[in-house]
Design an enzyme around this catalytic site. Structure first.
Site, PDB file in Angstrom:
ATOM      1  N   SER A 136       0.836  -1.204   0.000  1.00 53.90           N
ATOM      2  CA  SER A 136       0.000   0.000   0.000  1.00 53.90           C
ATOM      3  C   SER A 136       0.864   1.244   0.000  1.00 53.90           C
ATOM      4  O   SER A 136       2.002   1.235   0.476  1.00 53.90           O
ATOM      5  CB  SER A 136      -0.900   0.017   1.240  1.00 53.90           C
ATOM      6  OG  SER A 136      -0.135   0.348   2.399  1.00 53.90           O
ATOM      7  N   ASP A 137       0.315   2.328  -0.562  1.00 51.25           N
ATOM      8  CA  ASP A 137       0.899   3.630  -0.275  1.00 51.25           C
ATOM      9  C   ASP A 137       0.668   3.879   1.216  1.00 51.25           C
ATOM     10  O   ASP A 137      -0.155   3.217   1.852  1.00 51.25           O
ATOM     11  CB  ASP A 137       0.249   4.718  -1.137  1.00 51.25           C
ATOM     12  CG  ASP A 137       1.178   5.911  -1.348  1.00 51.25           C
ATOM     13  OD1 ASP A 137       2.085   6.111  -0.515  1.00 51.25           O
ATOM     14  OD2 ASP A 137       0.989   6.640  -2.327  1.00 51.25           O
ATOM     15  N   TRP A 138       1.362   4.839   1.774  1.00 51.99           N
ATOM     16  CA  TRP A 138       1.366   5.018   3.230  1.00 51.99           C
ATOM     17  C   TRP A 138      -0.023   5.437   3.728  1.00 51.99           C
ATOM     18  O   TRP A 138      -0.500   6.510   3.389  1.00 51.99           O
ATOM     19  CB  TRP A 138       2.460   6.000   3.616  1.00 51.99           C
ATOM     20  CG  TRP A 138       3.792   5.351   3.884  1.00 51.99           C
ATOM     21  CD1 TRP A 138       4.577   5.546   4.995  1.00 51.99           C
ATOM     22  CD2 TRP A 138       4.498   4.401   3.078  1.00 51.99           C
ATOM     23  NE1 TRP A 138       5.713   4.774   4.920  1.00 51.99           N
ATOM     24  CE2 TRP A 138       5.695   4.053   3.757  1.00 51.99           C
ATOM     25  CE3 TRP A 138       4.246   3.781   1.857  1.00 51.99           C
ATOM     26  CZ2 TRP A 138       6.625   3.139   3.257  1.00 51.99           C
ATOM     27  CZ3 TRP A 138       5.165   2.861   1.356  1.00 51.99           C
ATOM     28  CH2 TRP A 138       6.325   2.553   2.052  1.00 51.99           C
ATOM     29  N   ALA A 163      -2.804   3.925   2.859  1.00 52.19           N
ATOM     30  CA  ALA A 163      -3.828   3.756   1.820  1.00 52.19           C
ATOM     31  C   ALA A 163      -4.779   2.599   2.102  1.00 52.19           C
ATOM     32  O   ALA A 163      -5.754   2.422   1.381  1.00 52.19           O
ATOM     33  CB  ALA A 163      -3.163   3.556   0.458  1.00 52.19           C
TER      34      ALA A 163
END
Length: 733
Positions: A205-207, A209
């Protein structure tokens, strides 16, 4: 914040990862974000939009190798890059991180970059997957994209990179895609990425997300960052206990993460380069990325005799913008200053004068303009350094406009009015509009945000030590409202509709017959090139294209040969032309070289949502090669035979479809002959009837003309019987 959790009892080490689109942004500790603080020094290369304009896959690979080596030396095992999202609008706050508005260019550059990084045993993370094309409310906005546009524009670069470089990780984006967060979007992460493309690496995941950890895990999201969060570990275990999540599904993600750990922390790779001069490479990358947009009367390179004078104007000459802000901001190891580099190359016989030109903020200062005008008047040439200010381009907010600040525009106009030999050097991470001033100056050099080697590269190009070879990786419009997304730049009520569809960037300008300020692929050189002897031949596995390229000028230089394909006959809407291949070639004066391309069937295909697959229709295509999307030098028309697509017949299949397949036409004719025996108004499949009723479903033809015939059978029954007969004949064949 920047590492996975190690398990000492099982001898499983943590994986250390950091942002790395144009350099390594390693924080001082694994627990801090480091967005607004100084981080550990690392080489700052050109940002994505800049190096995208190099059109040089070999350079991207070389930079990737260097980043892999530098990562090893800094204890970094996974670099979070490259970013390959499409530039739907020039207002995108992270456009400076992304390569292009075109998926072919983006895909080829991204694959080369990743292959370079991973050749050194350091993982790459392909991001942001997918449909993340704005910063405005991106964490709560759904990108509403139809399937064909999604496949042809917004996923195409990802697909090309997955298949050509197998990145060890893919990072999902923050946004929702068609109503579902990408971190838990099964159609995106499983159906397309894993099942269709065959991807076996880690999806992280993006941070922050992650929305629903269990749902994400089931869809194929392996790793949550930062994390793993204790509350989500608890949720996973509870889901397994309740039977909502299978242990088998959990094991698949665990296995993929363990494979990543093994890849990046396993056997040490021997460095392929020892004591590499990263700064020299940063200079080289900057030089290849800078684009000469305008050069009237060959104002460049500068031809200065002894006792000449140069007015260097603009704060960016002494405080250059070399990168964007946010998670991609690198603390550079050193920075070349344009003023210093110009002084070195100008020599003692040339007098240099400097004026700051404009304030650091948006305030107007007429005195600074007057000072600049005075300096320009008494100099032989003026070089102005202008561009988007630091605060304008950053992650977490989109740009408000793509004009230069008003005080910079006034400065250019005032200086150009008194000094005809005026060269404007622009800096920005996205396209710029230039219509208030570009007509008044003979020379424009766009430097993008080209990293720590920018100052040296600009000076070398100004004085002719380096021949510029960059080409625009995105269209520069005359005005912002020309952009196809202008009416729908921001979402409303949590939804952003991509209603311009396929027509992004040059695809739109071509279809609208709208002239941009500078077109996609544009970039001038200090030499000239001729294209000739084009040959286009279809063979068993694709289409072979070859031509001769000659340097017809007096300087050594590099040309980017761009190959575009146009489908003349497709009944589906298609762009006027699409980039399908390119190559950057260096030639000495008078040198000739044979250039060859191999196109595959996919290069002629579109995504057919009727069949949910890529389809290339047989027919005539134009193969066009040139120096930009608007500077086509040679064209060849070719009939390509990709076989006949079998029609899937159904209740509402059109008359035109029935008559397009010989077997189906015979079946229909036989049925109509039977009907004609029972009706007054008879139907014959002649040119006149087909021409008028071609877009009419055949079932409606029966309803219209065959009422007195259909006493015992319904139109639906007759159509089903005909379809059955067609399929029987196909099997016999």
């Amino acid at each position: 914040m920047w590492m996975t959790k190690g398990i000492e009892r099982l001898n499983i080490p943590p994986v250390h990862m950091y942002d790395g689109t144009n350099g390594i942004r390693k924080t001082n500790s694994d627990e801090e974000m480091g967005i607004t603080t100084e981080n550990l020094p690392a080489t700052c290369y050109p940002t994505g939009s800049a190096i995208g304009s190099s059109w040089n896959t070999e350079l991207l690979h070389e930079v990737g190798v260097a980043l892999g080596l530098e990562s090893k030396g800094m204890g970094v095992e996974l670099l979070l890059g490259p970013g390959v999202n499409m530039k739907r609008t020039p207002l995108g706050g992270r456009n400076f991180e992304y390569y292009s508005e075109d998926p072919c260019l983006t895909g080829e550059l991204g694959a080369a970059f990743i292959n370079g990084i991973q050749s050194q045993g350091v993982g790459a993370s392909l991001k942001h997957f997918a449909g993340n094309n704005q910063e405005y409310e991106k964490m709560v906005t759904s990108s509403e994209i139809d399937e064909r546009t999604l496949r042809e524009i917004y996923l195409s670069a990802f697909e090309r990179i997955i298949k050509k470089s197998d990145p060890w990780t893919v990072m999902c984006s923050y946004n929702l895609l068609n109503g579902t967060y990408t971190s838990e979007n099964e159609h995106l992460l499983n159906d397309i990425l894993r099942e269709e493309w065959g991807y076996e690496g880690v999806v992280l995941s993006d941070w922050t997300a992650v929305n629903d950890r269990v749902r994400g895990l089931k869809a194929g999201l392996d790793l949550e960052m930062p994390g793993p969060a204790h509350y989500n570990m608890k949720a996973i275990l509870e889901a397994i206990d309740r039977g909502v999540l299978s242990e088998e599904q959990l094991n698949k993600s665990v296995a993929r993460i363990l494979k990543l750990v093994q890849r990046v922390t396993g056997i040490e790779k021997t460095a392929t380069h020892v004591d590499q001069d990263y700064h020299t490479l940063a200079r080289k990358a900057a030089a290849e990325s800078i684009v000469l947009l305008k050069n009237e009367n060959a104002i460049l390179p500068l031809q200065l005799g002894p006792d000449s004078s140069i007015a260097v104007i603009g704060q960016f000459a002494k405080k250059p913008r070399i990168q964007g802000a946010g998670s991609a901001n690198v603390t550079p190891t050193q920075v070349d200053i344009p003023w210093d580099e110009i002084k070195k190359l100008a020599g003692d016989s040339v007098t240099l004068g400097y004026a700051p030109g404009y304030p650091a903020d948006d305030s107007a200062n007429e005195e600074l303009i007057k000072e600049s005008v005075s300096l320009a008047m008494k100099s032989d040439v003026a070089v102005l350094f202008v561009g988007q200010p630091e605060y304008a381009e950053s992650e977490m907010h989109d740009l408000e406009g793509i004009d230069l600040p008003e005080h910079q525009i006034k400065l250019i106009q005032a200086v150009a009015a008194v000094q005809p030999k005026c060269i404007v050097v622009t800096s920005s991470g996205s396209a710029l509009t230039m219509r208030p001033w570009v007509q008044y100056v003979p020379g424009v050099l766009h430097t993008w945000l080209t990293g720590q080697g920018m100052g040296n590269a600009v000076a070398e190009i100004l004085f002719g030590h380096t021949n510029p070879s960059g080409k625009l990786s995105e269209t520069f419009p005359v005005k912002l409202s020309d952009n196809p997304s202008h009416m729908r730049i921001r979402g409303e009520n949590g939804k952003l509709y991509y209603r311009e569809g396929l027509f992004v960037g040059y695809r739109y300008y071509d279809r609208k017959e709208l002239t941009p300020q500078f077109p996609f692929g544009h970039g001038l050189s200090y030499t000239s090139f001729a294209y000739s002897n084009l040959s286009v031949v279809q063979h068993e596995s694709g289409v072979a294209v070859s031509l001769q390229l000659e340097n017809t000028g007096k300087r050594q230089g590099k040309e980017v040969v761009q190959l575009y394909v146009h489908d003349e006959e497709c009944r589906w809407t298609r762009p006027e032309k699409e980039l399908k291949a390119f190559v950057k070639v260096e030639l000495a004066p008078g040198e000739k070289q044979q250039i060859s391309f191999e196109l595959e069937e996919r290069d002629f295909a579109y995504y057919n949502t009727k069949y949910n697959r890529w389809v290339a229709d047989s027919g005539f295509f134009q193969i066009a090669l040139g120096s930009s999307s608007r500077d086509i030098r040679v064209t060849e028309r070719l009939y390509c035979d990709f076989g006949q697509e079998e029609i899937t017949f159904h209740k509402f299949s059109l008359l035109s479809e029935w008559v397009s397949e010989p077997a189906a036409k015979i079946v229909l004719q036989e049925c109509l002959e039977e009907m004609n025996q029972h009706v007054t108004d008879k139907v014959y499949l002649n040119e006149e009837f087909i021409g008028f009723w071609g877009d009419f479903p055949v079932v409606k033809v029966f309803q219209l003309y065959g009422q007195t015939w259909m006493n015992e059978r319904s139109p639906d029954e007759i159509i089903n019987e005909l379809i059955s007969r067609v399929y029987q004949q196909r099997q016999v064949k």
